[in-house]
Design a protein around this motif. Structure first.
Motif, PDB file in Angstrom:
ATOM      1  N   GLU A  72     -69.519  75.774  59.364  1.00 43.69           N
ATOM      2  CA  GLU A  72     -69.731  75.657  60.815  1.00 43.69           C
ATOM      3  C   GLU A  72     -70.287  74.282  61.171  1.00 43.69           C
ATOM      4  OE1 GLU A  72     -68.593  77.800  63.126  1.00 43.69           O
ATOM      5  OE2 GLU A  72     -67.768  78.846  61.381  1.00 43.69           O
ATOM      6  N   SER A  73     -71.181  73.757  60.365  1.00 40.52           N
ATOM      7  CA  SER A  73     -71.726  72.417  60.610  1.00 40.52           C
ATOM      8  C   SER A  73     -70.626  71.362  60.538  1.00 40.52           C
ATOM      9  CB  SER A  73     -72.824  72.088  59.589  1.00 40.52           C
ATOM     10  OG  SER A  73     -73.926  72.927  59.766  1.00 40.52           O
ATOM     11  N   THR A  74     -69.741  71.509  59.565  1.00 37.85           N
ATOM     12  CA  THR A  74     -68.611  70.581  59.438  1.00 37.85           C
ATOM     13  C   THR A  74     -67.722  70.656  60.673  1.00 37.85           C
ATOM     14  OG1 THR A  74     -68.636  70.798  57.034  1.00 37.85           O
ATOM     15  CG2 THR A  74     -66.606  69.975  58.025  1.00 37.85           C
ATOM     16  N   LYS A  75     -67.443  71.861  61.144  1.00 37.84           N
ATOM     17  CA  LYS A  75     -66.627  72.033  62.352  1.00 37.84           C
ATOM     18  C   LYS A  75     -67.291  71.372  63.560  1.00 37.84           C
ATOM     19  CE  LYS A  75     -64.720  76.511  61.022  1.00 37.84           C
ATOM     20  NZ  LYS A  75     -64.729  77.945  61.378  1.00 37.84           N
ATOM     21  N   LEU A  76     -68.609  71.498  63.662  1.00 35.94           N
ATOM     22  CA  LEU A  76     -69.330  70.901  64.796  1.00 35.94           C
ATOM     23  C   LEU A  76     -69.293  69.377  64.738  1.00 35.94           C
ATOM     24  CD1 LEU A  76     -72.332  73.359  64.904  1.00 35.94           C
ATOM     25  CD2 LEU A  76     -70.560  73.106  66.661  1.00 35.94           C
ATOM     26  N   ILE A  77     -69.456  68.818  63.560  1.00 38.11           N
ATOM     27  CA  ILE A  77     -69.377  67.359  63.418  1.00 38.11           C
ATOM     28  C   ILE A  77     -67.979  66.878  63.782  1.00 38.11           C
ATOM     29  CG2 ILE A  77     -69.357  65.486  61.717  1.00 38.11           C
ATOM     30  CD1 ILE A  77     -71.794  66.897  60.423  1.00 38.11           C
ATOM     31  N   LEU A  78     -66.959  67.574  63.308  1.00 37.27           N
ATOM     32  CA  LEU A  78     -65.581  67.195  63.641  1.00 37.27           C
ATOM     33  C   LEU A  78     -65.303  67.349  65.136  1.00 37.27           C
ATOM     34  CD1 LEU A  78     -63.696  68.659  60.566  1.00 37.27           C
ATOM     35  CD2 LEU A  78     -64.196  66.251  61.062  1.00 37.27           C
ATOM     36  N   LYS A  79     -65.878  68.372  65.756  1.00 35.85           N
ATOM     37  CA  LYS A  79     -65.744  68.554  67.207  1.00 35.85           C
ATOM     38  C   LYS A  79     -66.326  67.350  67.943  1.00 35.85           C
ATOM     39  CE  LYS A  79     -67.481  71.461  70.956  1.00 35.85           C
ATOM     40  NZ  LYS A  79     -68.207  72.698  71.304  1.00 35.85           N
ATOM     41  N   PHE A  80     -67.512  66.918  67.531  1.00 31.42           N
ATOM     42  CA  PHE A  80     -68.162  65.785  68.172  1.00 31.42           C
ATOM     43  C   PHE A  80     -67.349  64.501  67.964  1.00 31.42           C
ATOM     44  CE2 PHE A  80     -70.931  62.166  68.494  1.00 31.42           C
ATOM     45  CZ  PHE A  80     -71.693  62.445  69.614  1.00 31.42           C
ATOM     46  N   LEU A  81     -66.949  64.241  66.722  1.00 30.93           N
ATOM     47  CA  LEU A  81     -66.186  63.019  66.427  1.00 30.93           C
ATOM     48  C   LEU A  81     -64.844  63.013  67.152  1.00 30.93           C
ATOM     49  CD1 LEU A  81     -66.963  62.624  62.628  1.00 30.93           C
ATOM     50  CD2 LEU A  81     -67.979  61.357  64.541  1.00 30.93           C
ATOM     51  N   SER A  82     -64.226  64.179  67.267  1.00 27.06           N
ATOM     52  CA  SER A  82     -62.969  64.285  67.994  1.00 27.06           C
ATOM     53  C   SER A  82     -63.165  63.959  69.470  1.00 27.06           C
ATOM     54  CB  SER A  82     -62.406  65.692  67.829  1.00 27.06           C
ATOM     55  OG  SER A  82     -61.243  65.850  68.583  1.00 27.06           O
ATOM     56  N   ALA A  83     -64.232  64.495  70.054  1.00 26.52           N
ATOM     57  CA  ALA A  83     -64.518  64.218  71.468  1.00 26.52           C
ATOM     58  C   ALA A  83     -64.798  62.732  71.683  1.00 26.52           C
ATOM     59  CB  ALA A  83     -65.710  65.054  71.932  1.00 26.52           C
ATOM     60  N   MET A  84     -65.541  62.119  70.772  1.00 26.46           N
ATOM     61  CA  MET A  84     -65.849  60.696  70.907  1.00 26.46           C
ATOM     62  C   MET A  84     -64.586  59.844  70.737  1.00 26.46           C
ATOM     63  SD  MET A  84     -68.941  60.565  71.760  1.00 26.46           S
ATOM     64  CE  MET A  84     -69.245  58.825  71.613  1.00 26.46           C
ATOM     65  N   SER A  85     -63.732  60.222  69.805  1.00 25.43           N
ATOM     66  CA  SER A  85     -62.482  59.497  69.601  1.00 25.43           C
ATOM     67  C   SER A  85     -61.579  59.613  70.820  1.00 25.43           C
ATOM     68  CB  SER A  85     -61.753  60.029  68.370  1.00 25.43           C
ATOM     69  OG  SER A  85     -62.508  59.795  67.217  1.00 25.43           O
ATOM     70  N   GLN A  86     -61.531  60.807  71.402  1.00 21.52           N
ATOM     71  CA  GLN A  86     -60.725  61.006  72.611  1.00 21.52           C
ATOM     72  C   GLN A  86     -61.249  60.136  73.739  1.00 21.52           C
ATOM     73  OE1 GLN A  86     -57.899  62.720  72.879  1.00 21.52           O
ATOM     74  NE2 GLN A  86     -57.712  62.036  74.984  1.00 21.52           N
ATOM     75  N   HIS A  87     -62.574  60.057  73.865  1.00 22.51           N
ATOM     76  CA  HIS A  87     -63.185  59.211  74.894  1.00 22.51           C
ATOM     77  C   HIS A  87     -62.816  57.748  74.670  1.00 22.51           C
ATOM     78  CE1 HIS A  87     -66.080  57.846  77.842  1.00 22.51           C
ATOM     79  NE2 HIS A  87     -66.615  57.048  76.930  1.00 22.51           N
ATOM     80  N   SER A  88     -62.868  57.286  73.425  1.00 21.18           N
ATOM     81  CA  SER A  88     -62.494  55.908  73.102  1.00 21.18           C
ATOM     82  C   SER A  88     -61.033  55.652  73.413  1.00 21.18           C
ATOM     83  CB  SER A  88     -62.753  55.610  71.622  1.00 21.18           C
ATOM     84  OG  SER A  88     -64.120  55.645  71.350  1.00 21.18           O
ATOM     85  N   LEU A  89     -60.180  56.635  73.125  1.00 20.52           N
ATOM     86  CA  LEU A  89     -58.758  56.503  73.414  1.00 20.52           C
ATOM     87  C   LEU A  89     -58.520  56.380  74.911  1.00 20.52           C
ATOM     88  CD1 LEU A  89     -55.813  56.539  72.439  1.00 20.52           C
ATOM     89  CD2 LEU A  89     -55.904  59.034  72.591  1.00 20.52           C
ATOM     90  N   GLU A  90     -59.223  57.197  75.703  1.00 26.11           N
ATOM     91  CA  GLU A  90     -59.077  57.131  77.158  1.00 26.11           C
ATOM     92  C   GLU A  90     -59.512  55.767  77.690  1.00 26.11           C
ATOM     93  OE1 GLU A  90     -61.339  60.475  78.473  1.00 26.11           O
ATOM     94  OE2 GLU A  90     -59.827  61.910  77.799  1.00 26.11           O
ATOM     95  N   LEU A  91     -60.603  55.220  77.147  1.00 29.89           N
ATOM     96  CA  LEU A  91     -61.061  53.898  77.570  1.00 29.89           C
ATOM     97  C   LEU A  91     -60.045  52.826  77.210  1.00 29.89           C
ATOM     98  CD1 LEU A  91     -64.869  53.926  76.645  1.00 29.89           C
ATOM     99  CD2 LEU A  91     -63.838  54.035  78.921  1.00 29.89           C
ATOM    100  N   SER A  92     -59.512  52.888  75.996  1.00 33.82           N
ATOM    101  CA  SER A  92     -58.552  51.870  75.571  1.00 33.82           C
ATOM    102  C   SER A  92     -57.262  51.971  76.374  1.00 33.82           C
ATOM    103  CB  SER A  92     -58.275  51.957  74.074  1.00 33.82           C
ATOM    104  OG  SER A  92     -57.616  53.145  73.748  1.00 33.82           O
ATOM    105  N   CYS A  93     -56.870  53.181  76.774  1.00 33.33           N
ATOM    106  CA  CYS A  93     -55.669  53.334  77.602  1.00 33.33           C
ATOM    107  C   CYS A  93     -55.872  52.699  78.973  1.00 33.33           C
ATOM    108  CB  CYS A  93     -55.298  54.808  77.755  1.00 33.33           C
ATOM    109  SG  CYS A  93     -54.575  55.520  76.269  1.00 33.33           S
ATOM    110  N   ARG A  94     -57.082  52.840  79.501  1.00 34.28           N
ATOM    111  CA  ARG A  94     -57.388  52.209  80.791  1.00 34.28           C
ATOM    112  C   ARG A  94     -57.365  50.690  80.676  1.00 34.28           C
ATOM    113  NH1 ARG A  94     -62.612  54.882  81.993  1.00 34.28           N
ATOM    114  NH2 ARG A  94     -62.032  56.903  81.227  1.00 34.28           N
ATOM    115  N   GLU A  95     -57.797  50.184  79.517  1.00 33.72           N
ATOM    116  CA  GLU A  95     -57.837  48.733  79.306  1.00 33.72           C
ATOM    117  C   GLU A  95     -56.509  48.206  78.780  1.00 33.72           C
ATOM    118  OE1 GLU A  95     -61.044  48.256  76.605  1.00 33.72           O
ATOM    119  OE2 GLU A  95     -62.563  48.773  78.088  1.00 33.72           O
TER     120      GLU A  95
END
Length: 107
Positions: A72-95
């Motif tokens: 479960e801890s591994t799933k939570l870390i991956l959830k967080f990293l996935s959300a952060m990566s998605q946020h970075s992708l959205e920023l780079s798409c805007r730029e």
């Protein structure tokens, strides 16, 4: 609780509302480890920051007895990293550039 860059946690064996939701991801993405209450998302955020901001390789070690919540801890870390990566992708798409393109342009 934190022990340096280590978080010691206990599996509550029940769901705690709001502990791992999107608002928690958002909250822990805005602070450095130790600035707010200990949380597995704080460790994941520190890992993410070191990886992308300092270009340091990262490793997260999850340890514990059987049933302690390692999966479960591994799933939570991956959830967080996935959300952060998605946020970075959205920023780079805007730029109109990706992180890869930016790294190539900077080298």
């Amino acid at each position: 609780t934190y022990i340096g860059s280590i978080v010691a946690s206990v599996n509550p064996y029940k769901s705690i509302p709001g502990l791992y939701d999107c608002a928690a991801v958002e909250r822990y993405s805005k602070y450095h480890m130790g600035e707010i209450a200990p949380h597995i998302f704080a460790v994941a955020n520190e890992c993410y920051r070191c990886l992308w901001k300092r270009h340091d390789n990262q490793c997260i070690l999850i340890s514990g007895e059987s049933g302690a919540g390692k999966t479960e801890s591994t799933k939570l870390i991956l959830k967080f990293l996935s959300a952060m990566s998605q946020h970075s992708l959205e920023l780079s798409c805007r730029e109109k550039t990706s992180c890869v393109e930016q790294a190539i342009l900077e080298s």
